[in-house]
Design a protein around this motif. Sequence first.
Motif, PDB file in Angstrom:
ATOM      1  N   GLY A 141      -8.473  -1.231  -5.814  1.00 42.56           N
ATOM      2  CA  GLY A 141      -7.039  -0.301  -5.836  1.00 42.56           C
ATOM      3  C   GLY A 141      -6.604   0.869  -4.759  1.00 42.56           C
ATOM      4  O   GLY A 141      -5.490   1.008  -4.183  1.00 42.56           O
ATOM      5  N   HIS A 142      -7.469   0.755  -3.670  1.00 43.87           N
ATOM      6  CA  HIS A 142      -6.901   1.917  -2.004  1.00 43.87           C
ATOM      7  C   HIS A 142      -7.929   1.114  -0.805  1.00 43.87           C
ATOM      8  O   HIS A 142      -8.559   0.511  -1.211  1.00 43.87           O
ATOM      9  CB  HIS A 142      -7.316   3.519  -2.685  1.00 43.87           C
ATOM     10  CG  HIS A 142      -6.871   3.980  -4.052  1.00 43.87           C
ATOM     11  ND1 HIS A 142      -5.699   4.849  -4.217  1.00 43.87           N
ATOM     12  CD2 HIS A 142      -7.441   4.162  -4.994  1.00 43.87           C
ATOM     13  CE1 HIS A 142      -5.222   5.078  -4.996  1.00 43.87           C
ATOM     14  NE2 HIS A 142      -6.685   5.146  -6.065  1.00 43.87           N
ATOM     15  N   ASP A 174      -0.079  -2.771 -11.278  1.00 40.53           N
ATOM     16  CA  ASP A 174       0.374  -1.460 -11.338  1.00 40.53           C
ATOM     17  C   ASP A 174       1.690  -0.625 -11.133  1.00 40.53           C
ATOM     18  O   ASP A 174       2.558  -1.293 -10.528  1.00 40.53           O
ATOM     19  CB  ASP A 174      -0.474  -1.013 -10.380  1.00 40.53           C
ATOM     20  CG  ASP A 174      -2.009  -0.720 -11.502  1.00 40.53           C
ATOM     21  OD1 ASP A 174      -2.395  -0.641 -11.959  1.00 40.53           O
ATOM     22  OD2 ASP A 174      -3.174  -0.164 -10.380  1.00 40.53           O
ATOM     23  N   GLU A 223     -12.728   0.361  -4.094  1.00 43.56           N
ATOM     24  CA  GLU A 223     -12.822   1.483  -3.328  1.00 43.56           C
ATOM     25  C   GLU A 223     -12.642   0.700  -1.702  1.00 43.56           C
ATOM     26  O   GLU A 223     -14.117   0.519  -1.598  1.00 43.56           O
ATOM     27  CB  GLU A 223     -12.318   2.277  -3.641  1.00 43.56           C
ATOM     28  CG  GLU A 223     -11.464   3.004  -5.144  1.00 43.56           C
ATOM     29  CD  GLU A 223     -10.463   4.237  -5.178  1.00 43.56           C
ATOM     30  OE1 GLU A 223     -10.864   5.024  -4.039  1.00 43.56           O
ATOM     31  OE2 GLU A 223     -11.479   5.068  -5.715  1.00 43.56           O
ATOM     32  N   ASP A 270      -1.614   7.656 -10.930  1.00 43.79           N
ATOM     33  CA  ASP A 270      -1.182   7.157  -9.706  1.00 43.79           C
ATOM     34  C   ASP A 270      -1.205   5.168  -9.483  1.00 43.79           C
ATOM     35  O   ASP A 270      -0.902   4.719  -8.871  1.00 43.79           O
ATOM     36  CB  ASP A 270      -2.183   7.134  -8.480  1.00 43.79           C
ATOM     37  CG  ASP A 270      -3.354   7.422  -9.142  1.00 43.79           C
ATOM     38  OD1 ASP A 270      -4.174   7.019  -9.957  1.00 43.79           O
ATOM     39  OD2 ASP A 270      -4.297   7.148  -7.557  1.00 43.79           O
ATOM     40  N   HIS A 271      -2.246   4.891 -10.732  1.00 41.98           N
ATOM     41  CA  HIS A 271      -1.318   3.929 -11.404  1.00 41.98           C
ATOM     42  C   HIS A 271      -0.508   3.864 -12.598  1.00 41.98           C
ATOM     43  O   HIS A 271       0.343   2.764 -12.396  1.00 41.98           O
ATOM     44  CB  HIS A 271      -2.910   2.875 -11.634  1.00 41.98           C
ATOM     45  CG  HIS A 271      -3.344   2.643 -10.236  1.00 41.98           C
ATOM     46  ND1 HIS A 271      -3.604   1.982  -9.908  1.00 41.98           N
ATOM     47  CD2 HIS A 271      -4.061   3.502  -9.759  1.00 41.98           C
ATOM     48  CE1 HIS A 271      -4.908   2.512  -9.321  1.00 41.98           C
ATOM     49  NE2 HIS A 271      -5.215   3.705  -9.177  1.00 41.98           N
ATOM     50  N   CYS A 274      -2.413   3.533  -3.004  1.00 40.00           N
ATOM     51  CA  CYS A 274      -2.737   3.071  -3.808  1.00 40.00           C
ATOM     52  C   CYS A 274      -2.160   1.523  -3.790  1.00 40.00           C
ATOM     53  O   CYS A 274      -0.921   1.228  -3.456  1.00 40.00           O
ATOM     54  CB  CYS A 274      -1.851   3.812  -4.834  1.00 40.00           C
ATOM     55  SG  CYS A 274      -2.558   3.070  -6.852  1.00 40.00           S
ATOM     56  N   THR A 275      -2.602   0.107  -4.170  1.00 37.30           N
ATOM     57  CA  THR A 275      -2.288  -0.812  -4.174  1.00 37.30           C
ATOM     58  C   THR A 275      -1.345  -1.078  -6.002  1.00 37.30           C
ATOM     59  O   THR A 275      -1.391  -0.399  -6.323  1.00 37.30           O
ATOM     60  CB  THR A 275      -3.673  -1.735  -4.396  1.00 37.30           C
ATOM     61  OG1 THR A 275      -3.995  -1.747  -2.928  1.00 37.30           O
ATOM     62  CG2 THR A 275      -2.342  -2.853  -4.953  1.00 37.30           C
ATOM     63  N   ARG A 309       0.864  -1.580   0.281  1.00 42.95           N
ATOM     64  CA  ARG A 309       0.024  -0.489   0.084  1.00 42.95           C
ATOM     65  C   ARG A 309       0.922   0.899   0.500  1.00 42.95           C
ATOM     66  O   ARG A 309       1.475   1.227   1.163  1.00 42.95           O
ATOM     67  CB  ARG A 309      -0.919   0.208   1.141  1.00 42.95           C
ATOM     68  CG  ARG A 309      -1.896  -1.394   1.128  1.00 42.95           C
ATOM     69  CD  ARG A 309      -2.917  -1.551   2.111  1.00 42.95           C
ATOM     70  NE  ARG A 309      -3.620   0.158   2.612  1.00 42.95           N
ATOM     71  CZ  ARG A 309      -4.575   0.073   4.018  1.00 42.95           C
ATOM     72  NH1 ARG A 309      -4.481  -1.176   4.751  1.00 42.95           N
ATOM     73  NH2 ARG A 309      -4.881   1.041   3.397  1.00 42.95           N
ATOM     74  N   TRP A 320      -1.837   8.243  -1.462  1.00 41.05           N
ATOM     75  CA  TRP A 320      -3.094   7.707  -2.267  1.00 41.05           C
ATOM     76  C   TRP A 320      -2.805   6.077  -1.855  1.00 41.05           C
ATOM     77  O   TRP A 320      -4.271   6.050  -2.074  1.00 41.05           O
ATOM     78  CB  TRP A 320      -2.656   8.174  -3.588  1.00 41.05           C
ATOM     79  CG  TRP A 320      -2.955   9.229  -3.775  1.00 41.05           C
ATOM     80  CD1 TRP A 320      -3.537  10.267  -3.813  1.00 41.05           C
ATOM     81  CD2 TRP A 320      -1.817  10.098  -4.651  1.00 41.05           C
ATOM     82  NE1 TRP A 320      -2.886  11.523  -4.558  1.00 41.05           N
ATOM     83  CE2 TRP A 320      -1.371  11.252  -4.835  1.00 41.05           C
ATOM     84  CE3 TRP A 320      -0.320   9.263  -4.836  1.00 41.05           C
ATOM     85  CZ2 TRP A 320      -1.248  12.455  -5.030  1.00 41.05           C
ATOM     86  CZ3 TRP A 320       0.885  10.679  -5.356  1.00 41.05           C
ATOM     87  CH2 TRP A 320       0.760  12.273  -5.159  1.00 41.05           C
ATOM     88  N   SER A 365       2.823   6.029  -8.089  1.00 46.27           N
ATOM     89  CA  SER A 365       2.332   7.697  -9.134  1.00 46.27           C
ATOM     90  C   SER A 365       3.548   8.578  -9.571  1.00 46.27           C
ATOM     91  O   SER A 365       3.103   9.283 -10.102  1.00 46.27           O
ATOM     92  CB  SER A 365       1.924   8.180  -8.043  1.00 46.27           C
ATOM     93  OG  SER A 365       2.830   8.123  -7.142  1.00 46.27           O
ATOM     94  N   ASP A 423      -9.074   0.125  -9.724  1.00 48.19           N
ATOM     95  CA  ASP A 423     -10.488   1.259  -8.768  1.00 48.19           C
ATOM     96  C   ASP A 423     -11.626   1.328  -8.711  1.00 48.19           C
ATOM     97  O   ASP A 423     -12.561   1.824  -9.001  1.00 48.19           O
ATOM     98  CB  ASP A 423      -9.727   2.754  -9.106  1.00 48.19           C
ATOM     99  CG  ASP A 423      -8.639   2.757  -7.992  1.00 48.19           C
ATOM    100  OD1 ASP A 423      -7.568   2.581  -7.533  1.00 48.19           O
ATOM    101  OD2 ASP A 423      -7.933   4.096  -8.496  1.00 48.19           O
TER     102      ASP A 423
END
Length: 262
Positions: free
Chosen positions: A238-239, A47, A202, A82-83, A32-33, A26, A30, A50, A199
């Motif tokens: 995704g998050h 992914d 989420e 971000d991905h 983000c995964t 993580r 953000w 960012s 995403d």
Amino acid sequence: MNVTWEGSGHDGSGWEELSPYVGRWRLPGWDCTAGLVVGEDAALMIDAGSGVREGAWLRTQARRLLGGGRVTHLALTHPHFDHVFGAAAFAGVEVFGAVGAMGVPPVERSRDWGKVLADGRDELLADAVRNGADPEESAEAADLLIRPRHLVCGERTLDLGGGRQVLLANVGPGHTGHDLAVLVAGTGPGSRAIVFCGDLVEESGEPQAGPDAVPSHWPAALDRLLALGGEDALYVPGHGAVVDATFVRAQREALARRFEAR
């Protein structure tokens, strides 16, 4: 390749183990995964982070975990900064993305990844800066954007060696016109399937529907996601934190109500 996952995956604290050969990080900022699936002969990153610096950092962390082995495949779940802004750090890697929806406004005008990443470069850069990313680093990442070499229409299986296979599935449109899910099937009794959702799902906040979203199709995309993983799967958003099918189904119903009101 054998690995030892070493953390909780949250805010730079290491890779969170989801199975003996699947983990995720993580990323700070953000939440983000970034996912990693390890086979005998190959490794898939899901992914890219960012920015180019974050992408390079991810690739280094993966190489360290793999004992010097390298990431060979990269799956981009959707074309948001971000991905995808870290993808340029994965030179020489086979890159995959969803081919996109055809004939579904507003997706038709941007169904090709090349057009999304070329015509939409300024929009991606503006979105990154608007969300707090460093303007200079984001401009560099936007200049170095790469398009997926392999576009998935329907489903595609990747063989990572050692009996470890990954299914890439074009489950959108929904969050964008190019929503790719990644399924890692369970390997035996007590082993759960793992679905990387991008995403479309989420956990750390309400799903975001930007100008490239296709809200009327989003609930159906989640139906396809649930059919892909089944009731017992782990769903990696995704998050945010890993969730189950009950959470995905509840979010699907909430999105259906939300978009009906538009």
